[in-house]
Design a protein around this motif. Structure first.
Motif, PDB file in Angstrom:
ATOM      1  N   ASP A 109       0.779  -1.175  -0.048  1.00 53.38           N
ATOM      2  CA  ASP A 109      -0.056  -0.306  -0.102  1.00 53.38           C
ATOM      3  C   ASP A 109       0.856   1.326   0.029  1.00 53.38           C
ATOM      4  O   ASP A 109       0.620   2.549  -0.455  1.00 53.38           O
ATOM      5  N   VAL A 110       2.035   1.172   0.680  1.00 51.15           N
ATOM      6  CA  VAL A 110       2.791   2.231   0.792  1.00 51.15           C
ATOM      7  C   VAL A 110       4.476   1.672   0.716  1.00 51.15           C
ATOM      8  O   VAL A 110       4.578   0.558   1.119  1.00 51.15           O
ATOM      9  N   ILE A 111       5.288   2.459  -0.130  1.00 48.25           N
ATOM     10  CA  ILE A 111       6.721   2.366   0.038  1.00 48.25           C
ATOM     11  C   ILE A 111       7.406   3.420   0.561  1.00 48.25           C
ATOM     12  O   ILE A 111       7.109   4.654   0.281  1.00 48.25           O
ATOM     13  N   VAL A 112       7.885   3.166   1.664  1.00 46.75           N
ATOM     14  CA  VAL A 112       8.743   4.389   2.132  1.00 46.75           C
ATOM     15  C   VAL A 112      10.354   4.136   1.774  1.00 46.75           C
ATOM     16  O   VAL A 112      10.853   2.841   1.763  1.00 46.75           O
ATOM     17  N   PHE A 113      11.103   5.144   1.398  1.00 45.28           N
ATOM     18  CA  PHE A 113      12.316   5.230   1.079  1.00 45.28           C
ATOM     19  C   PHE A 113      13.100   6.475   1.429  1.00 45.28           C
ATOM     20  O   PHE A 113      12.440   7.181   1.832  1.00 45.28           O
ATOM     21  N   PHE A 130       6.808   7.349  -0.655  1.00 46.53           N
ATOM     22  CA  PHE A 130       7.036   8.453   0.301  1.00 46.53           C
ATOM     23  C   PHE A 130       8.483   8.482   0.766  1.00 46.53           C
ATOM     24  O   PHE A 130       9.113   7.236   1.037  1.00 46.53           O
ATOM     25  N   ASN A 131       9.166   9.534   0.641  1.00 44.26           N
ATOM     26  CA  ASN A 131      10.536   9.806   1.388  1.00 44.26           C
ATOM     27  C   ASN A 131      10.523  10.986   2.180  1.00 44.26           C
ATOM     28  O   ASN A 131       9.893  12.020   1.683  1.00 44.26           O
ATOM     29  N   SER A 145      14.031  17.634   7.268  1.00 42.79           N
ATOM     30  CA  SER A 145      12.577  16.951   7.150  1.00 42.79           C
ATOM     31  C   SER A 145      12.707  15.695   7.829  1.00 42.79           C
ATOM     32  O   SER A 145      13.597  14.946   7.832  1.00 42.79           O
ATOM     33  N   PHE A 146      11.103  15.361   8.225  1.00 44.54           N
ATOM     34  CA  PHE A 146      10.887  13.826   8.462  1.00 44.54           C
ATOM     35  C   PHE A 146       9.304  13.725   8.094  1.00 44.54           C
ATOM     36  O   PHE A 146       8.872  14.791   7.688  1.00 44.54           O
ATOM     37  N   GLY A 147       8.734  12.637   8.282  1.00 44.70           N
ATOM     38  CA  GLY A 147       7.291  12.453   7.877  1.00 44.70           C
ATOM     39  C   GLY A 147       6.442  11.753   8.915  1.00 44.70           C
ATOM     40  O   GLY A 147       6.975  11.044   9.978  1.00 44.70           O
TER      41      GLY A 147
END
Length: 167
Positions: A109-113, A130-131, A145-147
């Motif tokens: 559903d999501v790819i974080v890289f 999302f990066n 930044s961060f998320g």
């Protein structure tokens, strides 16, 4: 569920702590995802004091971090399947392409890289890519930044938190 997202911390223990903006912004998260390039195992402990951590290793991490986390993984959290990868390995010219290629057969559903240090958020046919950028080494970006990713299992929202000081 609230998920904090970090990558490319590139910190050394002499920094003494994570930036205040990160500490404040991650208060109350249920989980933290880190997309690699810790560069120092001591930093892992700082982040684990905030919330449970799932991570992968990046190209600047030593064998201790690689052995602990590996280079890619799928995580189930908040009703989501999340692919987690640094983004420096595999086919594709861009970091985004390499991240997508890593999970091409997994239907997350999501790819974080990470890797590029460039904050990025895009939906491609329902997939959230999302990066978080970097909370310590912004390179050519105007801000650190961060998320945060928030999901109720049906709706998923991702946003970047930008800040100006490592203090």
């Amino acid at each position: 569920m609230r998920i904090g997202v970090l990558s490319d911390t590139h910190m050394r223990p002499k920094a003494g702590k994570l930036p205040d903006a990160v500490l404040k912004g991650l208060e109350g998260v249920d989980l933290i995802l880190h997309a690699g390039d810790w560069t120092s195992p001591e930093i892992i402990g700082w982040v684990e004091k905030i919330a449970p951590v799932e991570s992968v290793a990046g190209n600047n991490d030593g064998p201790d971090i690689v052995n602990r986390f590996g280079y890619s993984k799928l995580i189930e959290a908040g009703g989501l399947t999340i692919g987690l990868v640094h983004g420096d390995r595999g086919r594709g010219r861009s970091t985004e392409q390499r991240a997508l290629f890593t999970f091409q057969d997994d239907n997350p559903d999501v790819i974080v890289f990470g890797h590029s240090h460039i904050p990025y958020s895009e939906r491609i046919d329902g997939l959230l890519l999302f990066n978080p950028g970097s909370p310590w080494d912004k390179r050519w970006q105007p801000r650190f930044s961060f998320g945060l990713i928030e999901t109720d299992g049906e709706k998923t929202e991702a946003r970047h938190i930008f800040f100006d000081s490592r203090e």
